[in-house]
Scaffold this motif. Structure first.
Motif, PDB file in Angstrom:
ATOM      1  N   GLY A 110      -8.065 -18.423 -17.524  1.00  0.00           N
ATOM      2  CA  GLY A 110      -7.770 -17.456 -18.579  1.00  0.00           C
ATOM      3  C   GLY A 110      -8.269 -16.080 -18.186  1.00  0.00           C
ATOM      4  N   LYS A 111      -7.630 -15.060 -18.711  1.00  0.00           N
ATOM      5  CA  LYS A 111      -8.018 -13.706 -18.352  1.00  0.00           C
ATOM      6  C   LYS A 111      -9.126 -13.197 -19.265  1.00  0.00           C
ATOM      7  N   TYR A 112     -10.120 -12.597 -18.658  1.00  0.00           N
ATOM      8  CA  TYR A 112     -11.218 -11.982 -19.390  1.00  0.00           C
ATOM      9  C   TYR A 112     -11.198 -10.476 -19.126  1.00  0.00           C
ATOM     10  N   MET A 269     -19.896 -20.265 -30.655  1.00  0.00           N
ATOM     11  CA  MET A 269     -18.502 -19.829 -30.491  1.00  0.00           C
ATOM     12  C   MET A 269     -17.888 -20.130 -29.134  1.00  0.00           C
ATOM     13  N   ASP A 270     -18.680 -20.588 -28.158  1.00  0.00           N
ATOM     14  CA  ASP A 270     -18.031 -21.097 -26.947  1.00  0.00           C
ATOM     15  C   ASP A 270     -17.259 -22.372 -27.271  1.00  0.00           C
ATOM     16  N   LEU A 335     -19.470 -13.801 -22.807  1.00  0.00           N
ATOM     17  CA  LEU A 335     -18.121 -14.112 -22.327  1.00  0.00           C
ATOM     18  C   LEU A 335     -17.254 -14.724 -23.424  1.00  0.00           C
ATOM     19  N   SER A 336     -17.848 -15.545 -24.282  1.00  0.00           N
ATOM     20  CA  SER A 336     -17.072 -16.092 -25.395  1.00  0.00           C
ATOM     21  C   SER A 336     -16.613 -14.975 -26.325  1.00  0.00           C
ATOM     22  N   ALA A 337     -17.490 -13.994 -26.561  1.00  0.00           N
ATOM     23  CA  ALA A 337     -17.125 -12.862 -27.414  1.00  0.00           C
ATOM     24  C   ALA A 337     -15.998 -12.055 -26.787  1.00  0.00           C
ATOM     25  N   LEU A 338     -16.052 -11.863 -25.470  1.00  0.00           N
ATOM     26  CA  LEU A 338     -14.975 -11.144 -24.779  1.00  0.00           C
ATOM     27  C   LEU A 338     -13.653 -11.896 -24.933  1.00  0.00           C
TER      28      LEU A 338
END
Length: 476
Positions: A110-112, A269-270, A335-338
């Motif tokens: 997936g794109k971050y 949230m992950d 990273l999960s927030a992003l």
């Protein structure tokens, strides 16, 4: 007394800045977390004495890099003028190899987006009365031995007693092109266990202690010796509970276990990213009684999981998870927030510098209410006051919860009967349990003497707690 910064981290800091400068030529984002954690663990039992390094001890670094839409990490534990070029080359080679392998094997990550950081320079040094290095091991062992010896003054039924203490000093720095953060603090935890035996019946009682404290915590432990012994003796007369639905009052420790299991793991949230959390379906919807407010955050309380910044360089926050019964938000790593397009809450924590950062709880608790414990007891026709716990489990996907409670005190017609039931298993569906909460006391108590795993691994320090809460629960 201020906790001192790690001399090791201060010495290597200029080299870390050079490393970031070099890597920034090739990557859109570069950051480094440096850790230096040390501590000692002591235990005194009737049968012997133990002294060892803390299991939380670690020293090393992890670099995070961003290339196109992929984040990559590289950990190492030594950096000097002599090996600087070798470390730099290793990071570049291993990172590029990882990128190539991912593309060649067609891994879908997936794109971050790239991290966009504001410029922050902050430094925190915690305060304790007595840092670990100011207490000789012989002094600590002498104090713990005194606690153990005094326990035998209270009953002839005592067959073993343990007094244990662990003190850990944490120093961490986080550097990126826009951030320069450092923190140094100390946390301690302690335990007293009393094991008693009457004929073939053996029981134990315990009490735990914790905080952002030094060896002064041991003095707190010495005040409650009789309480721990009396609790163990009391449990010798405990009987099994008759399974069923009951009105219950949960002690702050048990309330904290519910908060941790129900809306701790459930709102990491992950798990939202991986579609493994039921909570995502209930955002901005009622999930609890209107009396319920719940928080998590490194800055929400002062306990063992309080800090200036997390392991991804995000400043700690106070997150209101539930307000007036409405589920407002979850907690997240960077990273999960992003990925979700949300603001990180400062909950990115690593078991060590060699491990991945996950969304993890910090200080998770119910907010106090306006009722008194006496009013809560008086309101119960038949039920139990549940105290202490052994363990808990939760299924974030389906919101089932199971809590193993140490014991319950029976209440009939608003008064204690003297009957003790033990052990007690509390089970149920999270929204049903939280929506049944009808009274909340005005005090707040947190404990950080345990640790939490992500599933069966990735252990980190957390704390949890709350006031006394009255609810309906299935007990067995």
């Amino acid at each position: 007394m201020k906790v001192q910064d790690s001399a090791f981290l201060l010495k290597v800091k200029p080299l870390l800045k050079r490393l970031i400068s070099e890597l920034s030529k090739d990557y859109d984002y570069v950051s480094v977390l440096g850790t230096d954690v040390s501590g000692k663990s002591y235990s005194v039992l009737t049968t012997g004495i133990s002294l060892s390094d803390s299991n939380w001890t670690e020293r090393g670094f992890v670099v995070r890099l961003f290339n196109e839409s992929i984040y990559s990490e590289y950990s190492f534990n030594e950096l000097s003028e002599e090996n600087f070029k070798q470390v730099l080359n290793n990071i570049r080679e291993e990172t590029e190899k990882s990128f190539r392998n991912s593309k060649a094997k067609g891994f879908h990550t997936g794109k971050y987006p790239c991290v966009m950081e504001e410029k922050i320079v902050k430094h925190f040094n915690g305060d304790v009365v007595t840092p670990l290095e100011f207490s000789r091991p012989s002094e600590i062992i002498e104090k713990l031995t005194s606690i153990k010896d005094r326990a035998y003054e209270y009953t002839d039924l005592l067959v073993n007693f343990m007094a244990a203490y662990e003190g850990v000093t944490v120093s961490k720095l986080f550097i990126s092109p826009n951030k320069d953060l450092m923190q140094s603090y100390m946390w301690s935890q302690g335990y007293t266990y009393a094991i008693v035996r009457k004929e073939s019946n053996t029981r134990y009682g315990y009490k735990s202690y914790s905080g952002l404290k030094g060896t002064e915590l041991i003095d707190e432990m010495s005040k409650d010796i009789k309480e721990v012994v009396d609790k163990a003796v009391m449990l010798l007369d405990a009987v099994p509970i008759e399974p069923g639905m009951y009105d219950v009052i949960c002690s702050p420790e048990v309330a904290g276990l519910i908060a941790h299991e129900a809306f701790g793991h459930g709102v990491e949230m992950d798990m939202f990213v991986k579609n493994r959390a039921k909570a995502v379906e209930y955002l901005n919807k009622p999930v609890a009684s209107k009396l319920v407010e719940m928080h998590d955050g490194a800055r929400a309380a002062e306990e063992v999981s309080s800090y200036l910044f997390d392991d991804e360089g995000t400043l700690g926050t106070d997150t209101t998870i539930i307000k007036e019964g409405i589920l407002l938000t979850g907690i997240s790593d960077l990273l999960s927030a992003l990925k979700l397009g949300t603001k990180p809450t400062g909950n990115g924590k690593r078991e060590s510098f060699e491990r991945k950062a996950y969304t993890r709880m910090t200080n998770t608790f119910f907010s106090p209410g306006n009722d008194s414990l006496e009013e809560m007891i008086a309101s119960i026709e038949h039920g139990y006051l549940l105290e202490d716990y052994y363990s808990g489990m939760e299924d974030p996907k389906n919101w089932g919860i199971q809590c193993m409670i140490a014991y319950g005190r029976e209440i009939r017609n608003g008064k204690f009967t003297g009957k003790i039931v033990s052990p007690v298993v509390m089970t149920g569906y999270v929204p049903d349990l939280l929506q049944s909460i009808s009274m909340i006391s005005g005090e707040l108590r947190l404990s950080g003497s345990g640790a939490c795993g992500k599933g069966h691994k990735e252990w980190v320090k957390v704390s949890s707690g709350g006031p006394y809460i009255k609810a309906k629960a299935r007990l067995g």
